[in-house]
Design a protein around this motif. Structure first.
Motif, PDB file in Angstrom:
ATOM      1  N   VAL A  98      36.420  48.804  54.174  1.00  0.00           N
ATOM      2  CA  VAL A  98      37.307  47.688  53.851  1.00  0.00           C
ATOM      3  C   VAL A  98      37.835  47.847  52.426  1.00  0.00           C
ATOM      4  O   VAL A  98      39.022  47.609  52.160  1.00  0.00           O
ATOM      5  CB  VAL A  98      36.576  46.348  54.031  1.00  0.00           C
ATOM      6  N   ALA A  99      36.980  48.271  51.500  1.00  0.00           N
ATOM      7  CA  ALA A  99      37.428  48.466  50.122  1.00  0.00           C
ATOM      8  C   ALA A  99      38.512  49.536  50.039  1.00  0.00           C
ATOM      9  O   ALA A  99      39.511  49.381  49.318  1.00  0.00           O
ATOM     10  CB  ALA A  99      36.233  48.840  49.239  1.00  0.00           C
ATOM     11  N   GLN A 100      38.350  50.622  50.791  1.00  0.00           N
ATOM     12  CA  GLN A 100      39.374  51.669  50.808  1.00  0.00           C
ATOM     13  C   GLN A 100      40.682  51.151  51.401  1.00  0.00           C
ATOM     14  O   GLN A 100      41.776  51.460  50.908  1.00  0.00           O
ATOM     15  CB  GLN A 100      38.875  52.860  51.622  1.00  0.00           C
TER      16      GLN A 100
ATOM     17  N   PHE B 162      41.766  48.010  51.417  1.00  0.00           N
ATOM     18  CA  PHE B 162      42.407  47.095  50.469  1.00  0.00           C
ATOM     19  C   PHE B 162      43.125  47.876  49.379  1.00  0.00           C
ATOM     20  O   PHE B 162      44.231  47.513  48.958  1.00  0.00           O
ATOM     21  CB  PHE B 162      41.358  46.165  49.859  1.00  0.00           C
ATOM     22  N   SER B 163      42.509  48.942  48.909  1.00  0.00           N
ATOM     23  CA  SER B 163      43.132  49.759  47.868  1.00  0.00           C
ATOM     24  C   SER B 163      44.378  50.463  48.396  1.00  0.00           C
ATOM     25  O   SER B 163      45.438  50.450  47.761  1.00  0.00           O
ATOM     26  CB  SER B 163      42.124  50.780  47.357  1.00  0.00           C
ATOM     27  N   ARG B 164      44.257  51.069  49.589  1.00  0.00           N
ATOM     28  CA  ARG B 164      45.359  51.855  50.150  1.00  0.00           C
ATOM     29  C   ARG B 164      46.535  50.995  50.578  1.00  0.00           C
ATOM     30  O   ARG B 164      47.699  51.317  50.300  1.00  0.00           O
ATOM     31  CB  ARG B 164      44.855  52.659  51.351  1.00  0.00           C
ATOM     32  N   HIS B 165      46.274  49.906  51.271  1.00  0.00           N
ATOM     33  CA  HIS B 165      47.347  49.143  51.907  1.00  0.00           C
ATOM     34  C   HIS B 165      47.772  47.886  51.147  1.00  0.00           C
ATOM     35  O   HIS B 165      48.854  47.359  51.391  1.00  0.00           O
ATOM     36  CB  HIS B 165      46.937  48.751  53.321  1.00  0.00           C
ATOM     37  N   ALA B 166      46.904  47.404  50.239  1.00  0.00           N
ATOM     38  CA  ALA B 166      47.254  46.193  49.504  1.00  0.00           C
ATOM     39  C   ALA B 166      47.274  46.390  47.998  1.00  0.00           C
ATOM     40  O   ALA B 166      47.767  45.520  47.272  1.00  0.00           O
ATOM     41  CB  ALA B 166      46.265  45.074  49.862  1.00  0.00           C
ATOM     42  N   GLY B 167      46.732  47.512  47.507  1.00  0.00           N
ATOM     43  CA  GLY B 167      46.672  47.721  46.067  1.00  0.00           C
ATOM     44  C   GLY B 167      45.711  46.778  45.377  1.00  0.00           C
ATOM     45  O   GLY B 167      45.922  46.405  44.216  1.00  0.00           O
ATOM     46  N   VAL B 168      44.637  46.402  46.070  1.00  0.00           N
ATOM     47  CA  VAL B 168      43.660  45.444  45.547  1.00  0.00           C
ATOM     48  C   VAL B 168      42.286  46.106  45.475  1.00  0.00           C
ATOM     49  O   VAL B 168      41.848  46.738  46.441  1.00  0.00           O
ATOM     50  CB  VAL B 168      43.590  44.183  46.448  1.00  0.00           C
TER      51      VAL B 168
ATOM     52  N   LEU C 198      36.090  45.166  45.735  1.00  0.00           N
ATOM     53  CA  LEU C 198      34.708  45.039  45.278  1.00  0.00           C
ATOM     54  C   LEU C 198      34.606  44.620  43.815  1.00  0.00           C
ATOM     55  O   LEU C 198      33.512  44.281  43.347  1.00  0.00           O
ATOM     56  CB  LEU C 198      33.948  46.333  45.545  1.00  0.00           C
ATOM     57  N   ALA C 199      35.734  44.585  43.102  1.00  0.00           N
ATOM     58  CA  ALA C 199      35.717  44.034  41.747  1.00  0.00           C
ATOM     59  C   ALA C 199      35.436  42.541  41.774  1.00  0.00           C
ATOM     60  O   ALA C 199      35.040  41.967  40.753  1.00  0.00           O
ATOM     61  CB  ALA C 199      37.052  44.304  41.052  1.00  0.00           C
ATOM     62  N   SER C 200      35.605  41.912  42.934  1.00  0.00           N
ATOM     63  CA  SER C 200      35.347  40.469  43.059  1.00  0.00           C
ATOM     64  C   SER C 200      34.045  40.183  43.795  1.00  0.00           C
ATOM     65  O   SER C 200      33.800  39.039  44.188  1.00  0.00           O
ATOM     66  CB  SER C 200      36.512  39.783  43.778  1.00  0.00           C
ATOM     67  N   VAL C 201      33.207  41.220  44.003  1.00  0.00           N
ATOM     68  CA  VAL C 201      31.929  41.057  44.688  1.00  0.00           C
ATOM     69  C   VAL C 201      30.819  41.551  43.768  1.00  0.00           C
ATOM     70  O   VAL C 201      30.823  42.704  43.344  1.00  0.00           O
ATOM     71  CB  VAL C 201      31.894  41.836  46.023  1.00  0.00           C
ATOM     72  N   ALA C 202      29.869  40.660  43.447  1.00  0.00           N
ATOM     73  CA  ALA C 202      28.771  41.016  42.550  1.00  0.00           C
ATOM     74  C   ALA C 202      27.725  41.839  43.275  1.00  0.00           C
ATOM     75  O   ALA C 202      27.738  41.966  44.504  1.00  0.00           O
ATOM     76  CB  ALA C 202      28.139  39.742  41.980  1.00  0.00           C
ATOM     77  N   ALA C 203      26.781  42.385  42.518  1.00  0.00           N
ATOM     78  CA  ALA C 203      25.758  43.263  43.085  1.00  0.00           C
ATOM     79  C   ALA C 203      24.916  42.557  44.135  1.00  0.00           C
ATOM     80  O   ALA C 203      24.415  43.197  45.065  1.00  0.00           O
ATOM     81  CB  ALA C 203      24.859  43.803  41.966  1.00  0.00           C
TER      82      ALA C 203
ATOM     83  N   ILE D  63      38.506  52.782  62.488  1.00  0.00           N
ATOM     84  CA  ILE D  63      37.250  52.036  62.400  1.00  0.00           C
ATOM     85  C   ILE D  63      37.148  51.527  60.974  1.00  0.00           C
ATOM     86  O   ILE D  63      36.992  52.303  60.022  1.00  0.00           O
ATOM     87  CB  ILE D  63      36.045  52.919  62.778  1.00  0.00           C
ATOM     88  N   LEU D  64      37.314  50.213  60.814  1.00  0.00           N
ATOM     89  CA  LEU D  64      37.278  49.561  59.516  1.00  0.00           C
ATOM     90  C   LEU D  64      35.852  49.075  59.286  1.00  0.00           C
ATOM     91  O   LEU D  64      35.366  48.196  59.992  1.00  0.00           O
ATOM     92  CB  LEU D  64      38.258  48.392  59.489  1.00  0.00           C
ATOM     93  N   CYS D  65      35.156  49.638  58.300  1.00  0.00           N
ATOM     94  CA  CYS D  65      33.725  49.395  58.169  1.00  0.00           C
ATOM     95  C   CYS D  65      33.343  48.895  56.778  1.00  0.00           C
ATOM     96  O   CYS D  65      34.170  48.852  55.865  1.00  0.00           O
ATOM     97  CB  CYS D  65      32.942  50.662  58.509  1.00  0.00           C
ATOM     98  N   GLU D  66      32.083  48.516  56.648  1.00  0.00           N
ATOM     99  CA  GLU D  66      31.493  48.058  55.391  1.00  0.00           C
ATOM    100  C   GLU D  66      32.210  46.824  54.847  1.00  0.00           C
ATOM    101  O   GLU D  66      32.759  46.819  53.744  1.00  0.00           O
ATOM    102  CB  GLU D  66      31.460  49.190  54.360  1.00  0.00           C
ATOM    103  N   TYR D  67      32.159  45.759  55.648  1.00  0.00           N
ATOM    104  CA  TYR D  67      32.713  44.475  55.220  1.00  0.00           C
ATOM    105  C   TYR D  67      31.850  43.876  54.114  1.00  0.00           C
ATOM    106  O   TYR D  67      30.626  44.054  54.097  1.00  0.00           O
ATOM    107  CB  TYR D  67      32.755  43.500  56.394  1.00  0.00           C
TER     108      TYR D  67
END
Length: 352
Positions: A174-176, A178-184, A187-192, A241-245
């Motif tokens: 999902v992070a990939q 967001f980066s590829r298709h939305a430029g976002v 995971l910068a908005s998700v804490a550890a 397959i969109l993974c790692e939500y």
């Protein structure tokens, strides 16, 4: 298979001319059903039938159920719901000792109607005890190819997108995406620890032209980016397959062992259409209760209602083995495999 013109509303599906237009799709549906049952049988699965009436229809904030009630002979009333998925019942069967099961179940979801949504539809669910969720990715790829082969097509073609159902699916986090298709940078908005930063994601969304309302939570912004920027690009050329939500978007999935910010959850896409949703199943009953309560708090905030928590399910979870499970929208897959344009074309008797 060619695509007949079927523009009549579902209220007139029984007209002979409308039925003849739809009949090739329906016969293909039957062939795919038989082929899938044979595939699961060859894999050593048992087919199970689960009760449609449940004390809880599910505990996800944005799923809406059909409510009913049971009456005793003395006139006492017990609220019940038509299930939105056979998931809870299937997991109880895993707790009872079943190892590999599948279900082709009618399920019901309220507030859903459109070319890809129907209030009553068929869900294919299957579960593998003691299997990693990556095995389900291979299952999904095999079922996509089998549906296409059985329908006699070499490609899916829907809304101007082409997908090769025989190609190896692309695996994209999902992070990939967001980066590829939305430029976002998601995971910068998700804490550890998995907690989310609403303002950080909202700012990133606004920067790429996504409208954000003042009362939108992190999940609302996440959903808007997915729907507007990401989903329309998935499953183009080959399945995705969109993974790692993010863990907050996977209420029934266990955390990824090496990154607790994300969960063992994936969705399968073809031609921009979501087809399947799969988990490495969460078996921690206390954590599951906590997540259910979060989901119901969100449901109450947005819709002013709550669903009861299935206490029997949480009790069974204490005995459930490690497992992975997937839910696939069978009608949607038939739609893509047959070249139909809307879900009602592949239902024998659509709801009026």
């Amino acid at each position: 298979m060619s695509s007949p013109s079927t523009t009549a509303p579902s209220a007139s599906w029984w007209r002979a001319d409308v039925h003849q237009d739809r009949r090739p799709f329906l016969l293909a549906r039957n062939r795919i059903t038989k082929a899938f049952r044979a595939w699961f049988d060859a894999q050593g699965f048992e087919e199970v039938e689960t009760a449609a009436l449940q004390v809880s229809p599910g505990a996800e904030a944005h799923l809406h159920a059909f409510a009913t009630e049971a009456l005793t002979t003395a006139g006492e009333v017990s609220p019940l719901y038509l299930h939105t998925s056979p998931e809870f019942a299937c997991k109880k069967l895993l707790a009872a000792g079943e190892e590999k099961i599948f279900s082709l179940s009618k399920v019901w979801r309220n507030r859903e109607r459109g070319p890809l949504h129907h209030p009553e539809f068929t869900m294919l669910e299957w579960y593998r005890a003691r299997a990693p969720y990556q095995v389900l990715m291979d299952d999904c790829a095999a079922l996509l190819a089998l549906a296409a082969e059985t329908a006699g097509t070499r490609r899916f073609d829907f809304r101007g997108m082409i997908c090769d159902p025989f190609a190896t699916p692309e695996r994209l986090t999902v992070a990939q995406a967001f980066s590829r298709h939305a430029g976002v940078d998601l995971l910068a908005s998700v804490a550890a620890d998995g907690t989310t930063d609403r303002d950080a994601l909202a700012a990133a969304a606004r920067d790429v032209g996504i409208r954000v309302a003042e009362d939108d939570g992190w999940a609302d912004v996440f959903s808007r980016i997915i729907v507007e920027k990401v989903e329309p690009r998935l499953g183009e050329g080959r399945p995705t397959i969109l993974c790692e939500y993010p863990i907050s978007e996977a209420a029934l999935a266990r955390p990824k062992a090496d990154d607790p910010r994300v969960a063992e959850r994936f969705e399968l896409y073809a031609c921009g259409v979501e087809l399947a949703n799969a988990f490495g199943e969460l078996t921690d009953a206390a954590e599951q209760r906590r997540r259910f309560e979060i989901e119901m708090d969100e449901k109450a905030r947005v819709y002013g209602e709550r669903h009861p928590i299935d206490e029997d399910f949480l009790a069974a979870l204490e005995h459930m083995p490690e497992a992975s499970g997937s839910a696939l929208g069978f009608d949607r897959l038939v739609l893509l495999a047959t070249g139909a344009r809307r879900i009602e074309d592949v239902l024998w008797t659509p709801v009026a």
